[in-house]
Scaffold this motif. Structure first.
Motif, PDB file in Angstrom:
ATOM      1  N   HIS A  96       0.835  -1.205   0.000  1.00  0.00           N
ATOM      2  CA  HIS A  96       0.000   0.000   0.000  1.00  0.00           C
ATOM      3  C   HIS A  96       0.870   1.254   0.000  1.00  0.00           C
ATOM      4  N   TYR A 116       1.114   4.105  -2.899  1.00  0.00           N
ATOM      5  CA  TYR A 116       0.835   5.490  -2.507  1.00  0.00           C
ATOM      6  C   TYR A 116       1.947   6.422  -2.975  1.00  0.00           C
ATOM      7  N   HIS A 122      -4.646   2.535   7.826  1.00  0.00           N
ATOM      8  CA  HIS A 122      -4.103   1.197   7.586  1.00  0.00           C
ATOM      9  C   HIS A 122      -2.922   0.921   8.516  1.00  0.00           C
TER      10      HIS A 122
END
Length: 89
Positions: free
Chosen positions: A22, A26, A61
């Motif tokens: 992730h 990003y 997250h």
């Protein structure tokens, strides 16, 4: 090492791996958006909106993976055993 310990460790590694993936996405996408913004817009910084929006998702997250997961099933089982031990004394 018990099967349960192995599965818990495996689950934790999988969660960390997903967080790292992730983060890589990003950074990659937002670097590209910044580049596009700088090449196409004069003075308008629209890239900040996806950067901040997605950034809040990254923070959430990270919190769930690194902080709140410590209060998961393992923590519950540890506390239950602790209270049972106290009650038996």
């Amino acid at each position: 090492m018990s099967q349960n310990s192995y599965e818990n460790a495996r689950k934790r590694v999988r969660e960390l791996k997903l967080l790292y993936v992730h983060l890589v996405w990003y950074i990659s996408v937002n670097v590209m958006l910044i580049f596009i913004n700088m090449m196409t817009s004069s003075g308008s910084w629209w890239f900040i909106y996806p950067l901040m929006g997605w950034g809040m998702g990254i923070v959430a997250h990270s919190l769930f993976t690194l902080v709140l997961s410590r209060w998961g099933k393992e923590w519950e089982e540890k506390k239950i055993k602790e209270y049972l031990t106290k009650d038996n004394e």
